[in-house]
Scaffold this active site. Structure first.
Site: not given
Length: 340
Positions: A18, A164
């Site tokens: 992203s 994450d």
């Protein structure tokens, strides 16, 4: 400005996310292979994410075989480049810091700003691809568990919370395999996003990552601990994520990502016909008993108990990274039939 001459030759694109593109590259002088992540600094959120990763990676004073290593970070403005260092008084670096802090672009938007992270090159894809393209293997499972727990203990010792952790962010390096008997090396990558300090600003001032509370929304749904869903968490959230990964790896539990349609390793809870992230389900019902194992007929008692503790609804009931590493070593080497 230091130079306008490229130090690296980009070979091919190997990944796109992203906020950045990753290339396989070679160092011109030595022909050594490296991975180069190119991040366009066109939006404050991109700058903030990039600086967090840079600060975390550059704060690590030593290397670990299972944590991706940052060789250098290069800041590019249009056609000119300079090496970036933490705490630099370079005007370009300070403009990026100001952009991150204020949440608005602090430099001429007509100029093209990029950050280039030069890191270890991993030639084996990610953990998700590697495991799902092969039959389950106890030796591989054991090796991966030990490598991941060692990496997490190292990060937490260095006051870094990953935030994450998931199979897609764990890379595979096969370049040093001399024989077919050796298992590949794992490298924990993307994330490494928060350096904890007592003041919240000084990375040189150590503090227990298990007492450093964070509130920023981070992570991927199926690997997020209950307290991350609430927005108040510590490094124990990484323990939960690793618990999801290990459980899924041992039983080959997968789900299909609704956006990418990709099959991913990850544990979940079934509610009717729906699958729900374990952390979300535990947030709704902290007393819920997890069915472990869910696919196998049986599982080693110590392994089952450890996974349940890693996935405890209350983060205080989870082992820290150092206890986890020790217990996994004990299970791997003392229980000859730990996986059954």
């Amino acid at each position: 400005m230091v130079s306008s001459q490229p130090k690296y030759d980009l070979i091919r694109e190997v990944g796109r996310g992203s906020y950045g593109v990753v290339y396989e590259a070679v160092i011109r002088k030595t022909s050594a292979r490296v991975a180069v992540k190119k991040i366009r600094c066109h939006a404050p959120e991109n700058v903030e994410l990039a600086l967090r990763e840079f600060w975390a990676l550059s704060s690590i004073k030593s290397q670990h075989p299972n944590v991706i290593h940052l060789e250098e970070c290069i800041l590019q403005k249009d056609g000119m480049v300079q090496k970036m260092s933490h705490g630099s008084n370079s005007s370009l670096y300070l403009q990026l810091v100001e952009t991150s802090l204020k949440g608005e672009i602090a430099f001429d938007p007509r100029s093209a700003y990029y950050l280039w992270f030069v890191m270890d090159f991993c030639d084996g894809g990610d953990m998700n691809e590697y495991l799902l393209s092969r039959k389950p293997n106890r030796k591989t499972n054991t090796s991966f568990m030990l490598q991941l727990s060692s990496a997490l203990a190292f990060l937490h010792k260095n006051q870094i919370i990953h935030r994450d952790l998931k199979p897609d962010n764990i890379l595979i390096s096969q370049t040093r395999l001399d024989t077919s008997d050796l298992e590949p090396t794992l490298k924990v990558a993307d994330g490494l996003s928060k350096v904890c300090s007592a003041s919240g600003q000084n990375p040189e001032e150590p503090v227990s990552v298990n007492k450093c509370f964070l509130s920023t929304a981070c992570g991927t749904d199926f690997y997020m601990a209950p307290e991350v869903w609430e927005g108040h968490y510590t490094a124990k959230a990484d323990i939960f994520a690793l618990g999801i990964i290990i459980w899924a790896m041992l039983e080959r539990i997968t789900f299909i990502d609704t956006e990418t349609k990709k099959e991913l390793l990850g544990s979940y809870v079934k509610q009717g016909t729906e699958i729900v992230p374990v952390g979300e389900a535990l947030l709704e019902n902290p007393k819920m008993e997890l069915l472990i194992p869910v696919k196998k007929k049986s599982m080693n008692g110590r392994m089952k108990q450890l996974i349940k503790e890693m996935l405890a609804a209350n983060p205080q009931d989870r082992p820290d990274a150092f206890e986890l590493e020790l217990r996994l070593v004990q299970i791997a080497f003392k229980d000859s039939s730990w996986e059954t």
